[in-house]
Design a protein around this motif. Structure first.
Motif, short mmCIF file in Angstrom:
data_model
loop_
_atom_site.label_atom_id
_atom_site.label_comp_id
_atom_site.label_asym_id
_atom_site.label_seq_id
_atom_site.Cartn_x
_atom_site.Cartn_y
_atom_site.Cartn_z
N PRO A 54 3.81 2.55 1.19
CA PRO A 54 3.02 3.64 1.79
C PRO A 54 1.70 3.82 1.03
N TYR A 55 0.74 4.53 1.67
CA TYR A 55 -0.52 4.88 1.02
C TYR A 55 -0.30 5.96 -0.04
N HIS A 56 -1.21 5.97 -1.05
CA HIS A 56 -1.16 7.02 -2.07
C HIS A 56 -1.29 8.39 -1.40
N PRO A 57 -0.39 9.34 -1.69
CA PRO A 57 -0.62 10.70 -1.21
C PRO A 57 -1.68 11.39 -2.06
N THR A 58 -2.15 12.55 -1.63
CA THR A 58 -3.07 13.38 -2.42
C THR A 58 -2.44 14.75 -2.62
N GLY A 59 -2.77 15.37 -3.76
CA GLY A 59 -2.31 16.73 -4.03
C GLY A 59 -3.15 17.72 -3.23
N VAL A 60 -2.48 18.60 -2.48
CA VAL A 60 -3.18 19.58 -1.64
C VAL A 60 -3.19 20.95 -2.31
N SER A 61 -2.02 21.39 -2.80
CA SER A 61 -1.93 22.73 -3.39
C SER A 61 -0.92 22.69 -4.53
N PRO A 62 -1.20 23.36 -5.70
CA PRO A 62 -2.40 24.17 -6.00
C PRO A 62 -3.65 23.29 -6.04
N TRP A 105 8.69 4.98 8.01
CA TRP A 105 8.74 6.44 7.94
C TRP A 105 9.06 6.89 6.52
N HIS A 106 8.89 8.21 6.32
CA HIS A 106 9.00 8.84 5.01
C HIS A 106 10.47 9.20 4.74
N THR A 107 11.03 8.65 3.65
CA THR A 107 12.44 8.94 3.36
C THR A 107 12.62 9.75 2.07
N THR A 108 11.71 9.60 1.13
CA THR A 108 11.91 10.23 -0.19
C THR A 108 10.55 10.51 -0.83
N SER A 109 10.52 11.53 -1.73
CA SER A 109 9.34 11.79 -2.58
C SER A 109 9.82 12.00 -4.01
N PHE A 132 2.75 11.95 4.92
CA PHE A 132 3.10 10.55 4.70
C PHE A 132 2.22 9.65 5.55
N ALA A 133 1.76 8.52 4.95
CA ALA A 133 0.97 7.53 5.69
C ALA A 133 1.35 6.16 5.17
N ASP A 134 1.50 5.18 6.13
CA ASP A 134 1.96 3.84 5.76
C ASP A 134 1.19 2.82 6.60
N PRO A 135 0.74 1.71 5.97
CA PRO A 135 -0.03 0.71 6.75
C PRO A 135 0.80 -0.04 7.78
N SER A 154 -6.90 -14.93 3.09
CA SER A 154 -6.53 -13.59 3.59
C SER A 154 -6.84 -13.49 5.08
N GLU A 155 -6.17 -12.53 5.70
CA GLU A 155 -6.33 -12.25 7.14
C GLU A 155 -5.84 -13.41 8.01
N THR A 156 -5.00 -14.29 7.41
CA THR A 156 -4.39 -15.38 8.20
C THR A 156 -2.98 -14.98 8.64
N LEU A 157 -2.21 -14.39 7.72
CA LEU A 157 -0.81 -14.04 7.99
C LEU A 157 -0.66 -12.54 8.23
N TYR A 158 0.49 -12.15 8.76
CA TYR A 158 0.81 -10.75 9.02
C TYR A 158 2.06 -10.38 8.22
N TYR A 159 2.20 -9.08 7.95
CA TYR A 159 3.37 -8.61 7.22
C TYR A 159 4.63 -8.77 8.07
N ASN A 160 5.76 -8.93 7.38
CA ASN A 160 7.07 -9.00 8.03
C ASN A 160 7.12 -10.05 9.15
N SER A 161 6.52 -11.25 8.87
CA SER A 161 6.50 -12.31 9.88
C SER A 161 7.01 -13.61 9.26
N THR A 162 7.67 -14.48 10.12
CA THR A 162 8.21 -15.77 9.67
C THR A 162 7.26 -16.88 10.10
#
Length: 934
Positions: free
Chosen positions: A539-547, A573-577, A565-568, A501-509
Motif C-alpha cells: 500500500p501507499y504511505h499513509p499520512t497523519g491527519v489528526s492531531p 484492501w485494508h486489513t490491518t494498521s 487506505f490507498a494501494d497501487p 521498466s514498464e515492460t511487465l505487470y504486477y501479479n502476472s506470469t
C-alpha cells in the motif's frame, strides 16, 4: 689619552691631573704642554704651548691647517704647572699616543683591459702599484684581495676570491677550473697596508674568455669491427660535450673511407651538416655488400669551434637477403577452407645474382600478427623440401577458426628474406550448444517488474569460438514468440539481462527463452522455455491527519487519525494498521515507545489512545502504517509531534509557564492548556500603566487557560534578568489588569532570590512595575543613581536613602531670565533621604526636538534659594544629557538662550506648544514623559 693609546683623530685633547701645591696657599696660574716625536726631543718639540694661562689641565692640539701632528705616528708628551708665585713644578712622567692610520688609495684595474675578449680561462689579472697617503711615514703594501663574478656589481657569490691577505700584490694568475670559456666576467681588487687598513675596491672592469674546443666525440654505432652491417647503415656518435657551459652542438662532419687512415679520396664526405648532429643515415646504393669501411666524425659548437676527429673505427657490410615472397594460395580471407590445405608462395628472388633458394619456413597462427611460440598453430621451421608449396599436416587445424600464415625464403649464404605479408583463411564453423535458463527458477514467484534473466554459460564444439551475442525473448501466458512482449534482438547482454521498466505487470506470469551466437555468426538452438510470476505491491504511505503536526494542548486521550487506505494494485484492501507513539523523535525502539498498537485489525484509520498512556505537558511523536490483504505493509507515515495539555485537574496544580513565571491553581476541576504571551508594549485592551511605575524590561505577560479552575491563582515572577532596569528594588509591585484598571496584586517580595509573588482572581495581563522616579541610594563614594530622567553621582553618601525626582510644567521657584527658554517646559525637582557630603554631579536628559537652537549651547540651571544659577559643566550631545555640579539638591531645568536677533518663529512656538501638550498627556497617562531620553 691613556699611555700607548691609538687615536682616531689628529687633534687630540691632552689632559692632566689637577693642580697640587705643598704650600697649600698657592693657586694654579699656568701650564706648559710639549709634544715630541719618537726620534725628536723636547728642545725642538712638534708642539709647545709655552706658558699657557688658559689650558691649565686640558689642551687640544691645534687642527689643520696649522696641524703639528701627522697620521700613523707615535708621539710623546709632558706637562708642568706654575703657581701664583711663578714657581714651576717638575715635568710630568712622559706618556705616548699614536695618531690614526689612513687607508691606501683605491687601485686601478690594468689587465685584462676593460671589455676585452678572447681571454684565456687562466688569465693574469694586473692592477696599479700600491699608493698610500702615509707612505711618507712608512706605510707599505702588505696584501691584496682579488674577486671575479659573473654578475656585474654582485660579489655576494664570486666565482673566484683570493681572500684576505693574498701575497699576490699587483698581479695574480687565476687557477685552472675557476673560469669557463666564452663567458663574460667582472673583476675588482683592493690593497691592504701594513697596518691592516684596506683601500676601496677598484672600479669594476670586465673581460670575456675565448671558446674552448668541444671534447673529441666517439664512434658509437656501428660498433668497431662489426660485421654483417646493413648495406645503408646509420652512423651514430657519442653526444656533444663541451667544457664551456651553455655551448651547444651546431654542426657535425662525417667521413667514410675504404682504406684505413686515407681520407683524401673518401667514399662519403657529408661536409658540415646542421641537422644530423649525432646520427646520420647513409643513402641507399652508397655502400657495397661484403665490404669493410672506415669512418670518423667531428663536432662543432655554436661558436664555430671544431673538436678533434673521433678515433677511427671499421665495419663490414652484410650479404643482401632474398626478396620478400608473397602468399599465393589460399587466397586472402578464403572461407570454408579444408583442415589440410596446400599453402603456396611466389617464386624465389634475390638481389645478388647467382644466389640460390636453399630452404623455406612456413608459419600459421590464430592471432593476427602474433607468431610467438605460444600463439603458433604450426611452424615448419627450416624446410629444405617444401620450398614454394606445403600441405598442412592432418590434425593441425580446427573447425570454424580463422588462421593467419606467412613464409620466408633462404639463400645459399644463409640469409633469410623478410616474411611474406600475412594473409588469412577460415576453416568451416559449427553452431554453439543450446543454452539453458538458470534464473529465475522455473515457476518462481514474487519477482520484481525488472527481473534479471540468466542463462547457462556459452558452450561451443569448436575450440576457440567465443560468445559474441545473445537473443532474449519474453511472452505472456496467452502470447507467442512470433509477437513477444519483449525481444532484445542481437544483444551484448550475453548470459544475463535486466528487463526494462514498464515492460511487465504486477501479479502476472511470463515465459522466456534465450539463444547464443558464436564469434563466427553461428546461432545455437533456443533454450527450453521456463516461467516466472511478478510480485504484489505494498500500500501507499499513509499520512497523519489528526492531531495536526505540532499541535499543542492536546488531550491525554487523543484520537489519532490517518489518511484513507490507498494501494497501487486494484482490488487490494485494508486489513490491518499499526500505530506507534514515542517521546524521542525518530526513536521507535521498544525502550523508547510510549504506545504500540502492534497489528490492529479494528482501528484502521482512527485510534483513541487508551487512558493512562500519555502524560500531561509532554511532547509526543507518532506514526502509522497500513497492511493490504496480501500481508504487505506500507511504509510508516511521516512522524508528527503533538504536545499534551499542561494543566491537569486536581487541587494545588503548579505550572511553570516560562523561565520567568510560575503559577499555582488552588483547584482545577477540568483539565486544559494554559499559555502565556509576552508583549513589549501595553496590550491594546489594557489602559495606561500607573504614572509612577514602568514595566521592567518593557514586558507585559498575557496569560490564558482552557482549564476550568476555582479560587485565586498565585503567581511567582522571577525578575533577576531585569536588574539593570530596576531603580528601587524594594518598591517593585505586580500589577494585574482587572478589565478596567491596573490593580496592585503583590503579596510578597523575596529580594534575596529575585522573586516577587502575587495573587490574582483570574488570568489576564500582568507586569512587574518599577518606581522609576525613585532610586535606592546606598552608602559609599562616587555613588551613581538614575531616578526618572536624572543622572546623579554623589561624591560621598554616609547614610543610605531614597532619591526621588518630580517633574512639572510649572515653575516651582522664582522667575527665569527673559532671554532663556525652559527646554521641553519641564522643571525637575530632586530630593533624597540619603545623607551625603561633597559636590553632586547632576545630569538632566532632554529631547532634540525640544531644542530651538544649537544643543551644544544648552545650559543646566539650579535654584540656589534666591535665583536660577547656571551650573553647567558639559553637554553630552550623543546621549542628550546636560551635566552640572551642585552642593545641594533643589529644582533644576535645562535652558537655552532664545532672546536676540532670532526669536522663535510662530511655527516653532506652535510646535513647542503641541509637544508640551502631548507630553503632559502622555506623562499623566503613565507613559514616557516629555523630558525622557532613550
Amino acid at each position: 689619552p691613556d699611555d700607548g693609546a691609538t687615536l682616531d683623530e689628529l687633534s687630540p685633547t691632552l689632559e692632566c691631573s689637577d693642580f697640587s701645591d705643598p704650600d697649600g696657599d698657592g693657586s694654579h696660574v699656568a701650564s706648559q704642554w710639549q709634544v715630541r716625536t719618537a726620534s725628536g726631543d723636547y728642545l725642538n718639540p712638534v708642539f709647545d704651548s709655552n706658558t699657557d694661562a688658559s689650558n691649565l689641565t686640558a689642551i687640544t692640539v691645534p687642527p689643520e691647517p696649522c696641524h703639528p701632528l701627522c697620521h700613523n705616528t707615535t708621539y710623546y708628551w709632558r706637562v708642568r704647572h706654575q703657581d701664583n708665585r711663578g714657581a714651576w713644578s717638575d715635568w710630568s712622567e712622559e706618556t705616548s699616543f699614536t695618531t690614526p692610520n689612513r687607508p691606501p688609495d683605491k687601485p686601478v684595474n690594468l689587465s685584462p683591459e676593460d671589455k676585452s675578449t678572447g681571454e684565456s680561462v687562466e688569465p693574469t689579472l694586473e692592477c696599479s702599484d700600491f699608493r698610500d697617503p702615509d707612505q711618507a711615514v712608512g706605510d707599505t703594501h702588505a696584501a691584496s684581495r682579488w674577486q671575479i663574478t659573473t654578475v656585474s656589481e654582485d660579489y655576494s657569490a664570486p666565482v673566484f676570491d683570493s681572500k684576505s691577505g693574498d701575497p699576490n700584490l699587483t698581479s695574480i694568475t687565476v687557477p685552472s677550473g675557476k673560469l669557463k670559456g666564452h663567458t663574460t666576467y667582472y673583476w675588482r681588487v683592493r690593497h691592504q697596508d701594513n697596518h691592516g687598513a684596506w683601500s676601496d675596491w677598484s672600479v669594476e672592469s670586465s673581460f670575456t674568455t675565448r671558446s674552448l674546443q668541444p671534447y673529441q666525440p666517439q664512434n658509437v654505432s656501428p660498433m668497431d669491427g662489426k660485421i654483417d652491417v646493413h648495406i645503408s647503415p646509420s652512423l651514430q656518435s657519442s653526444g656533444f660535450w663541451d667544457p664551456d657551459e651553455g655551448d651547444t652542438h651546431a654542426a657535425s662532419h662525417w667521413q667514410i673511407r675504404t682504406s684505413s687512415g686515407n681520407y683524401s679520396d673518401p667514399v662519403y664526405d657529408r661536409g658540415v651538416v646542421n641537422g644530423n648532429l649525432t646520427q646520420i643515415a647513409l643513402p641507399e646504393g652508397l655502400l657495397d655488400g661484403n665490404t669493410t669501411y672506415y669512418w670518423h666524425v667531428r663536432h662543432q659548437d655554436n661558436h664555430k669551434v671544431w673538436s678533434e676527429w673521433s678515433g677511427e673505427t671499421w665495419f663490414t657490410t652484410e650479404n643482401r637477403k632474398p626478396a620478400q615472397p608473397t602468399n599465393a594460395l589460399p587466397v586472402n580471407r578464403a572461407t570454408s577452407v579444408s583442415l589440410t590445405p596446400t599453402l603456396v608462395s611466389s617464386g624465389f628472388s634475390d638481389p645478388d645474382s647467382g644466389d640460390g633458394h636453399t630452404a623455406s619456413q612456413w608459419q600459421i597462427t590464430t592471432i593476427s600478427g602474433d607468431y610467438s611460440v605460444s600463439a603458433l598453430a604450426y611452424d615448419s621451421e627450416r624446410d629444405k623440401s617444401n620450398l614454394m608449396e606445403l600441405v598442412v599436416p592432418e590434425g593441425t587445424l580446427c573447425y570454424n577458426t580463422t588462421y593467419y600464415w606467412r613464409v620466408r625464403h633462404q639463400d645459399n649464404h644463409g640469409a633469410w628474406s623478410e616474411w611474406s605479408s600475412q594473409t588469412s583463411f577460415t576453416t568451416p564453423n559449427r553452431a554453439p550448444d543450446a543454452p539453458s535458463n538458470t534464473s529465475p527458477a522455473d515457476r518462481a514467484t514474487g519477482l520484481s517488474l525488472t527481473p534479471t534473466l540468466k542463462s547457462s554459460s556459452f558452450s561451443d564444439p569448436d575450440a576457440g569460438d567465443t560468445h559474441t551475442a545473445s537473443q532474449w525473448q519474453v511472452r505472456t501466458a496467452d502470447g507467442s514468440y512470433d509477437d513477444p512482449l519483449f525481444d532484445s534482438g542481437e544483444s551484448a547482454n550475453l548470459v544475463q539481462i535486466t528487463l526494462p521498466s514498464e515492460t511487465l505487470y504486477y501479479n502476472s506470469t511470463y515465459y522466456w527463452r534465450v539463444r547464443h551466437k558464436d564469434s563466427h555468426e553461428g546461432w545455437s538452438d533456443w533454450s527450453e522455455e521456463t516461467s516466472f510470476t511478478t510480485l504484489n505491491r505494498p500500500p501507499y504511505h499513509p499520512t497523519g491527519v489528526s492531531p495536526a503536526d505540532g499541535a499543542v494542548g492536546v488531550s491525554v486521550t487523543p484520537t489519532l487519525c490517518s489518511s484513507n487506505f490507498a494501494d497501487p494494485d486494484r482490488g487490494d484492501w485494508h486489513t490491518t494498521s499499526q500505530w506507534q507513539i514515542t517521546t524521542i523523535s525518530g526513536d521507535y525502539s521498544v525502550s523508547a515507545l510510549a504506545y504500540d498498537s502492534e497489528r490492529d485489525e479494528s482501528n484502521l484509520i482512527e485510534l483513541v489512545v487508551p487512558e493512562g498512556t500519555l502524560c500531561y505537558n509532554t511532547t509526543y511523536y507518532w506514526r502509522v502504517r497500513h497492511q493490504d490483504n496480501h500481508g504487505d505493509w506500507s511504509g510508516y507515515s511521516e512522524e508528527q509531534p503533538f504536545t499534551t495539555r499542561n494543566t491537569p485537574a486536581g487541587p494545588g496544580v503548579e505550572l511553570a509557564l516560562s523561565d520567568l513565571i510560575e503559577i499555582t491553581f488552588e483547584a482545577v476541576s477540568a483539565d486544559g492548556h494554559t499559555t502565556s504571551t509576552t508583549h513589549h508594549q501595553v496590550p491594546p485592551e489594557c489602559g495606561p500603566v500607573p504614572p509612577d511605575y514602568r514595566a521592567i524590561g518593557g514586558i507585559f505577560v498575557e496569560m490564558a487557560t482552557t482549564a476550568e479552575y476555582n479560587g485565586p491563582v498565585e503567581l511567582d515572577i522571577h525578575y533577576g534578568p531585569f536588574q539593570s532596569d530596576i531603580t528601587r528594588e524594594s518598591g517593585l509591585k505586580v500589577f494585574h489588569w482587572d478589565g478596567s484598571m491596573w490593580q496592585d496584586v503583590t503579596t510578597s517580595l523575596d529580594m534575596q532570590n529575585d522573586v516577587i509573588t502575587a495573587q490574582v482572581p483570574g488570568l489576564s495581563t500582568v507586569f512587574v512595575g518599577n518606581p522609576w522616579r525613585e532610586a535606592e541610594t546606598p552608602a559609599g563614594t562616587e555613588v551613581t543613581v538614575n531616578p526618572g530622567d536624572a543622572i546623579m553621582t554623589f561624591s560621598s553618601v554616609t547614610s543610605a536613602g531614597i532619591t526621588t525626582v518630580n517633574m512639572s510644567a510649572d515653575n516651582p521657584a522664582g522667575p527665569i531670565d527673559q532671554s532663556l527658554s525652559c527646554v521641553g517646559r519641564v522643571f525637575v525637582d530632586i530630593s533624597t533621604t540619603a545623607t551625603y557630603s561633597g559636590p553632586v554631579t547632576v545630569g538632566i536628559r532632554y529631547r532634540e526636538l525640544d531644542v530651538v537652537r544649537n544643543e551644544s549651547e544648552l545650559k543646566l540651571f539650579h535654584w540656589n534659594g534666591s535665583k536660577w544659577e547656571d551650573i553647567t559643566t558639559h553637554v553630552d550631545t550623543d546621549n542628550n544629557v546636560v551635566y552640572g555640579e551642585v552642593a545641594d539638591l533643589s529644582p533644576f531645568f535645562v535652558g537655552e538662550v532664545v532672546a536676540g536677533d532670532a526669536p522663535m518663529s510662530p511655527t516653532i512656538l506652535i510646535g513647542v506648544a503641541i509637544v508640551l501638550a502631548v507630553g503632559m498627556v502622555v506623562y499623566f497617562a503613565g507613559r514616557r514623559f516629555v523630558g525622557e531620553h532613550h
